[in-house]
Write an enzyme that holds these catalytic residues in place. Structure first.
Site, mmCIF file in Angstrom:
data_model
loop_
_atom_site.group_PDB
_atom_site.id
_atom_site.type_symbol
_atom_site.label_atom_id
_atom_site.label_comp_id
_atom_site.label_asym_id
_atom_site.label_seq_id
_atom_site.Cartn_x
_atom_site.Cartn_y
_atom_site.Cartn_z
ATOM 1 N N SER A 1 91.143 7.989 81.577
ATOM 2 C CA SER A 1 92.126 9.054 81.802
ATOM 3 C C SER A 1 92.173 9.413 83.280
ATOM 4 C CB SER A 1 91.776 10.296 80.976
ATOM 5 O OG SER A 1 90.672 10.974 81.534
ATOM 6 N N SER B 1 98.588 23.101 72.816
ATOM 7 C CA SER B 1 98.420 21.873 72.037
ATOM 8 C C SER B 1 98.268 20.624 72.886
ATOM 9 C CB SER B 1 99.584 21.691 71.054
ATOM 10 O OG SER B 1 99.566 22.701 70.101
ATOM 11 N N TYR C 1 87.622 30.313 64.776
ATOM 12 C CA TYR C 1 88.818 29.789 64.102
ATOM 13 C C TYR C 1 88.503 29.477 62.645
ATOM 14 C CZ TYR C 1 93.121 27.036 63.517
ATOM 15 O OH TYR C 1 94.340 26.557 63.093
ATOM 16 N N ALA D 1 94.735 26.030 76.775
ATOM 17 C CA ALA D 1 95.723 27.075 77.030
ATOM 18 C C ALA D 1 96.504 27.469 75.786
ATOM 19 C CB ALA D 1 96.695 26.616 78.121
ATOM 20 N N GLY D 2 96.169 26.883 74.635
ATOM 21 C CA GLY D 2 96.910 27.194 73.421
ATOM 22 C C GLY D 2 98.269 26.531 73.376
ATOM 23 N N ASP E 1 101.044 21.802 65.210
ATOM 24 C CA ASP E 1 101.062 21.213 66.551
ATOM 25 C C ASP E 1 101.675 19.821 66.562
ATOM 26 O OD1 ASP E 1 99.775 23.529 67.264
ATOM 27 O OD2 ASP E 1 97.783 22.628 67.347
#
Length: 391
Positions: A76, A135, A233, A132-133, A181
């Site tokens: 990556s 996805s 969660y 950061a929410g 998501d």
């Protein structure tokens, strides 16, 4: 050439060039999948309820080339892990860690479902902020799922690939998430939000014309990182399952708002508040879809704000940074604001008049500085297209 097409051509060329740098060959193709903002409908997905996300312009991109053996080599553009090499015949949920768990998890799930996944080389680049929410993980899963589906000739539908990504998230990453998501990433169309029934998995495109209403959705990434695989969660999901069991319904989706008073007498206080959030949140999603159809984006602000209050007080998944972002946006002209994503950090969104964007940004930055919080990352988003092959 339009700016969007020119930008996409550059992204494609960059990914292919980086792949060739590492692997000394051209990729077979380049695929991308977007992150998402959930306009409304939080934690309702695994309760078989309703959600209303839309894809954003921040994407994960993978350049992939098939190999003639069973080896996968992955690298990556971020982190210092370098090239990771694995034998696909030995993949198991217990031996996948770090960022490679997302692409390898998809390969493992496809194999479990009877798809012959050959070896491959993969380069990943992503502009979706992590933690950061928005996805970032689903964006990677969906880009890889599309790539391997195409290259292996599996001919799985996008709806089937949604479930591949979800299973990778659940069984490999260990995050007990629903289908929100992956559905947003794979099923979105430009200029629309996706109204998703998480029980039937039926998706409907809902026009969400921000430009026509002279509005902007501002994302405030608090840079407070969250992780769905942690206990908070899972604890919320367990509370929802307990509530459904005690109330005798298959899922909280089956409970109506007017039945909450009776439910209060059957549940302990904490479980009741968790249940109340889900039931009222489902109702807010339906009201938002109706308001968008009848009046447009200017009519949904109060529903967004009510959603945040429910997440803060009943589901207890907010944090001081998210609350400050919401309160400051509302005090500076936002029609509505809420945290978005699984909670415990991540991002807030604010629906604001386009003309006030600069002032709202500055007000939030100033409020965070005065509170002694880390400076947030603030950017505007519009409903973008879903995942696809770009090269």
């Amino acid at each position: 050439m339009a700016n969007g097409k020119r930008d996409q051509a550059k992204v494609t060329a960059d990914a292919a060039a980086r792949f060739a740098e590492v692997f000394r060959a051209a990729p077979d193709g380049v695929w991308q999948a977007p992150g998402r903002v959930n306009l409304i409908g939080e934690h309702t997905d695994y309760n078989e309820g309703f959600v209303l996300p839309f894809a954003i312009g921040h994407t994960a991109r993978v350049a992939v080339r098939l190999r003639e053996d069973s080896t996968a080599r992955l690298i990556s553009s971020y982190g210092d892990e370098g090239l990771v090499t694995v034998d696909l015949t030995r993949l198991a949920p217990s031996n996948m860690q770090g960022w490679t768990a997302y692409p390898l998890g998809v390969a493992w799930v496809l194999g479990q479902q009877g798809v012959r996944v050959p070896g491959f080389d993969l380069f990943l680049d992503s502009s979706v902020p992590t933690g950061a929410g928005l996805s970032s993980s689903a964006a990677i899963e969906c880009a890889v799922a599309l790539a391997l589906n195409d290259l292996a000739g599996a001919a799985l539908s996008r709806e089937e690939l949604v479930l591949v990504g979800q299973r990778a998230e659940n069984e490999v990453v260990g995050a007990p998430t629903g289908i929100l998501d992956q559905s947003a990433s794979l099923l979105s169309t430009e200029g629309h939000a996706v109204f998703l029934d998480c029980r039937s998995r039926q998706a409907e495109q809902v026009p969400f014309d921000l430009a026509g209403s002279q509005l902007v959705v501002l994302v405030v990434d608090t840079r407070v990182s969250h992780a769905h695989a942690t206990g908070d969660y899972a604890a919320r999901r367990a509370s929802c399952e307990l509530g459904a069991e005690v109330l005798g319904v298959p899922a909280l989706r089956d409970l109506r708002v007017d039945e909450l008073a009776e439910a209060a007498g059957l549940l302990d206080d904490e479980t009741f508040r968790r249940v109340r959030h889900i039931v009222t949140e489902n109702d807010r999603v339906l009201c938002t879809v109706a308001a968008l159809a009848e009046q447009g984006p200017t009519a949904v602000g109060e529903l967004l704000t009510a959603s945040h209050l429910s997440m803060r007080d009943d589901f207890e998944i907010s944090c001081p940074e998210l609350d400050l972002a919401v309160e400051t946006a509302l005090a500076n002209g936002a029609l509505g604001a809420r945290m978005t994503g699984g909670g415990f950090g991540g991002s807030a969104i604010a629906l604001i008049p386009a003309a006030t964007e600069a002032g709202t940004r500055q007000a939030i930055l100033t409020a965070f500085r005065h509170a002694g919080f880390r400076e947030p990352d603030i950017f505007a988003v519009t409903p973008a297209a879903g995942a696809g092959r770009i090269g």
